[in-house]
Design a protein around this motif. Structure first.
Motif, PDB file in Angstrom:
ATOM      1  N   LYS A  34       1.843   8.158  37.806  1.00  0.00           N
ATOM      2  CA  LYS A  34       1.647   9.219  38.769  1.00  0.00           C
ATOM      3  C   LYS A  34       0.685  10.240  38.028  1.00  0.00           C
ATOM      4  CE  LYS A  34       4.021  13.053  40.977  1.00  0.00           C
ATOM      5  NZ  LYS A  34       5.567  13.684  41.005  1.00  0.00           N
ATOM      6  N   VAL A  35      -0.418  10.507  38.524  1.00  0.00           N
ATOM      7  CA  VAL A  35      -1.601  11.091  37.913  1.00  0.00           C
ATOM      8  C   VAL A  35      -2.245  12.376  38.356  1.00  0.00           C
ATOM      9  CG1 VAL A  35      -4.178  10.426  37.267  1.00  0.00           C
ATOM     10  CG2 VAL A  35      -2.494   8.587  37.773  1.00  0.00           C
ATOM     11  N   LEU A  36      -2.574  13.202  37.217  1.00  0.00           N
ATOM     12  CA  LEU A  36      -3.534  14.306  37.506  1.00  0.00           C
ATOM     13  C   LEU A  36      -4.649  14.248  37.202  1.00  0.00           C
ATOM     14  CD1 LEU A  36      -0.974  17.463  36.120  1.00  0.00           C
ATOM     15  CD2 LEU A  36      -1.351  16.499  38.528  1.00  0.00           C
ATOM     16  N   HIS A  37      -5.603  14.653  37.791  1.00  0.00           N
ATOM     17  CA  HIS A  37      -7.118  14.252  38.046  1.00  0.00           C
ATOM     18  C   HIS A  37      -7.987  15.496  37.800  1.00  0.00           C
ATOM     19  CE1 HIS A  37     -10.626  12.275  40.123  1.00  0.00           C
ATOM     20  NE2 HIS A  37     -10.820  12.083  38.891  1.00  0.00           N
ATOM     21  N   LEU A  38      -8.987  15.537  36.798  1.00  0.00           N
ATOM     22  CA  LEU A  38     -10.014  16.610  37.017  1.00  0.00           C
ATOM     23  C   LEU A  38     -11.395  15.659  36.941  1.00  0.00           C
ATOM     24  CD1 LEU A  38     -10.263  19.567  34.171  1.00  0.00           C
ATOM     25  CD2 LEU A  38     -12.203  18.256  35.200  1.00  0.00           C
ATOM     26  N   ASP A  73      -1.905  23.798  29.637  1.00  0.00           N
ATOM     27  CA  ASP A  73      -1.188  23.028  30.979  1.00  0.00           C
ATOM     28  C   ASP A  73      -2.385  22.601  31.623  1.00  0.00           C
ATOM     29  OD1 ASP A  73      -0.566  23.058  33.871  1.00  0.00           O
ATOM     30  OD2 ASP A  73       1.182  23.262  32.873  1.00  0.00           O
ATOM     31  N   PHE A  74      -2.326  21.020  31.512  1.00  0.00           N
ATOM     32  CA  PHE A  74      -3.301  20.292  32.403  1.00  0.00           C
ATOM     33  C   PHE A  74      -3.656  20.667  33.712  1.00  0.00           C
ATOM     34  CE2 PHE A  74      -5.164  16.718  34.253  1.00  0.00           C
ATOM     35  CZ  PHE A  74      -6.160  16.243  33.709  1.00  0.00           C
ATOM     36  N   ALA A  75      -2.509  20.938  34.351  1.00  0.00           N
ATOM     37  CA  ALA A  75      -2.671  21.045  35.758  1.00  0.00           C
ATOM     38  C   ALA A  75      -3.469  22.509  36.041  1.00  0.00           C
ATOM     39  CB  ALA A  75      -1.227  21.218  36.364  1.00  0.00           C
ATOM     40  N   GLU A  76      -3.030  23.465  35.407  1.00  0.00           N
ATOM     41  CA  GLU A  76      -3.704  24.640  35.551  1.00  0.00           C
ATOM     42  C   GLU A  76      -5.343  24.451  35.314  1.00  0.00           C
ATOM     43  OE1 GLU A  76      -2.536  27.551  36.882  1.00  0.00           O
ATOM     44  OE2 GLU A  76      -0.663  25.977  37.248  1.00  0.00           O
ATOM     45  N   LEU A  77      -5.649  23.743  34.173  1.00  0.00           N
ATOM     46  CA  LEU A  77      -7.058  23.330  33.656  1.00  0.00           C
ATOM     47  C   LEU A  77      -7.746  22.765  34.713  1.00  0.00           C
ATOM     48  CD1 LEU A  77      -6.821  22.241  30.157  1.00  0.00           C
ATOM     49  CD2 LEU A  77      -7.970  24.379  30.683  1.00  0.00           C
ATOM     50  N   ALA A  78      -6.898  21.701  35.366  1.00  0.00           N
ATOM     51  CA  ALA A  78      -7.569  20.895  36.600  1.00  0.00           C
ATOM     52  C   ALA A  78      -7.964  21.656  37.712  1.00  0.00           C
ATOM     53  CB  ALA A  78      -6.680  19.608  36.808  1.00  0.00           C
ATOM     54  N   ARG A  89     -13.627  18.257  45.914  1.00  0.00           N
ATOM     55  CA  ARG A  89     -13.701  18.660  47.521  1.00  0.00           C
ATOM     56  C   ARG A  89     -12.151  18.965  47.778  1.00  0.00           C
ATOM     57  NH1 ARG A  89     -16.524  15.947  52.380  1.00  0.00           N
ATOM     58  NH2 ARG A  89     -18.262  16.391  50.984  1.00  0.00           N
ATOM     59  N   GLY A  90     -11.908  20.304  47.998  1.00  0.00           N
ATOM     60  CA  GLY A  90     -10.453  20.869  48.462  1.00  0.00           C
ATOM     61  C   GLY A  90      -9.700  21.331  47.042  1.00  0.00           C
ATOM     62  N   GLY A  91     -10.125  20.992  46.119  1.00  0.00           N
ATOM     63  CA  GLY A  91      -9.356  21.178  44.601  1.00  0.00           C
ATOM     64  C   GLY A  91      -8.380  20.424  44.482  1.00  0.00           C
ATOM     65  N   ASP A  92      -8.159  19.425  45.098  1.00  0.00           N
ATOM     66  CA  ASP A  92      -7.089  18.514  44.795  1.00  0.00           C
ATOM     67  C   ASP A  92      -6.819  17.845  43.495  1.00  0.00           C
ATOM     68  OD1 ASP A  92      -4.595  17.120  45.304  1.00  0.00           O
ATOM     69  OD2 ASP A  92      -5.535  15.638  46.619  1.00  0.00           O
ATOM     70  N   ILE A  93      -5.994  18.013  42.718  1.00  0.00           N
ATOM     71  CA  ILE A  93      -5.780  17.439  41.450  1.00  0.00           C
ATOM     72  C   ILE A  93      -4.792  16.423  41.214  1.00  0.00           C
ATOM     73  CG2 ILE A  93      -6.521  19.665  40.389  1.00  0.00           C
ATOM     74  CD1 ILE A  93      -3.453  20.036  39.466  1.00  0.00           C
ATOM     75  N   GLU A  94      -4.084  16.041  42.389  1.00  0.00           N
ATOM     76  CA  GLU A  94      -3.071  15.104  42.113  1.00  0.00           C
ATOM     77  C   GLU A  94      -3.434  13.906  43.164  1.00  0.00           C
ATOM     78  OE1 GLU A  94       0.826  16.509  43.520  1.00  0.00           O
ATOM     79  OE2 GLU A  94       0.835  18.078  42.383  1.00  0.00           O
ATOM     80  N   LEU A  95      -3.599  12.712  42.088  1.00  0.00           N
ATOM     81  CA  LEU A  95      -3.675  11.474  42.922  1.00  0.00           C
ATOM     82  C   LEU A  95      -2.547  10.509  43.345  1.00  0.00           C
ATOM     83  CD1 LEU A  95      -6.389  10.045  40.420  1.00  0.00           C
ATOM     84  CD2 LEU A  95      -6.788  11.341  42.603  1.00  0.00           C
TER      85      LEU A  95
END
Length: 280
Positions: free
Chosen positions: A145-149, A177-182, A189-195
């Motif tokens: 389960k991946v967060l992506h920047l 916090d990686f999610a906040e940085l991302a 496009r759309g600022g989506d960070i969740e893969l």
């Protein structure tokens, strides 16, 4: 021109078999196999020869099916061609060859049914042994389960973009916090960070190679892929597992039975080759 017992072999059949065999090999290896073209073409030719020998044997052993059976099967063939876009003019032009092909197919079906009729049923030990020997067939790949920047290099000096990503990674490793940085820095496009959940299906894909080298909760290195700089975090990781025999028993049985049937055909084709006239 290749001939089998005087019958000319359509080069298109060999080309179709070659294309399929090569594609299957490339899917398994995930790389182009052009250097093996000669091997694949030879395998394709041998496969076509075996098929023709078996069809010729079926014609010898099995009489032409009853007219009503041929008519029903032929009508089904025509419907299938129509469903795939064939015009009535084309079907009319190919009518005789399609009818001959239908009869040949009915003969082959009756022929193979006779060959396979007395095959013994596969027992539990054989099924379990096949499952163990082919465990890779039932392997469920690891998943993460991946967060992506992601950022797209745009500076005149590429080092500026790269160093900016390195700085973001240092912040994440320092406890930010990686999610906040991302969310704050991604250019997706759309600022989506969740893969979401990604399965490791492309073994040598650069993105997946990097991702699945991470431990759960780990932030990966900055890497360049498809014209962008990436930084990912593996939030959760599921290891690879092999489906237990009990879950795939029916699939295993089908594969074992199919393998037995193919074995019978190959054995017969080998015997037919002993007396066949194969001209190249």
């Amino acid at each position: 021109m290749l001939r089998v017992n005087g019958e000319a072999v359509d080069a298109g059949l060999i080309e179709e078999a070659f294309t399929r065999i090569k594609a299957e090999a490339e899917i398994l290896s995930e790389i182009s196999c052009c250097e093996r073209d000669e091997e694949f073409r030879q395998r394709a030719e041998e496969e076509v020869i075996d098929g023709i020998l078996l069809a010729q044997e079926a014609e010898k052993r099995v009489p032409e099916p009853p007219a009503d059976e041929v008519r029903s099967a032929f009508e089904a063939t025509l419907r299938q061609w129509r469903e795939h876009g064939a015009s009535w003019d084309l079907l009319d032009a190919e009518r005789e060859s399609l009818r001959a092909e239908t009869i040949s197919q009915l003969r082959m079906e009756a022929f193979t049914e006779g060959l396979w009729r007395d095959l013994p049923e596969a027992g539990e030990p054989e099924l379990r042994r096949w499952h163990a020997e082919n465990a890779a067939r039932f392997r469920q790949p690891p998943a993460a389960k991946v967060l992506h920047l992601v950022r797209f290099p745009e500076s005149v000096d590429p080092w500026e973009d790269y160093s900016a990503m390195l700085d973001l990674r240092r912040q994440a490793l320092a406890g930010e916090d990686f999610a906040e940085l991302a969310k704050a820095h991604t250019q997706k496009r759309g600022g989506d960070i969740e893969l979401g959940w990604i399965e490791h299906e492309r073994v040598f894909n650069p993105f997946e190679v990097m991702l699945f080298s991470l431990e759960e909760g780990e932030v990966g290195p900055v890497f360049h892929y498809e014209q962008a700089l990436h930084l990912v975090k593996a939030v959760e990781v599921r290891p690879a597992v092999v489906q237990p025999f009990e879950e795939v028993r029916d699939v295993v049985r089908e594969e074992v039975e199919r393998g037995r049937k193919v074995g019978v055909l190959r054995e017969l084709a080998a015997k037919l080759r002993a007396t066949a006239q194969i001209e190249r």
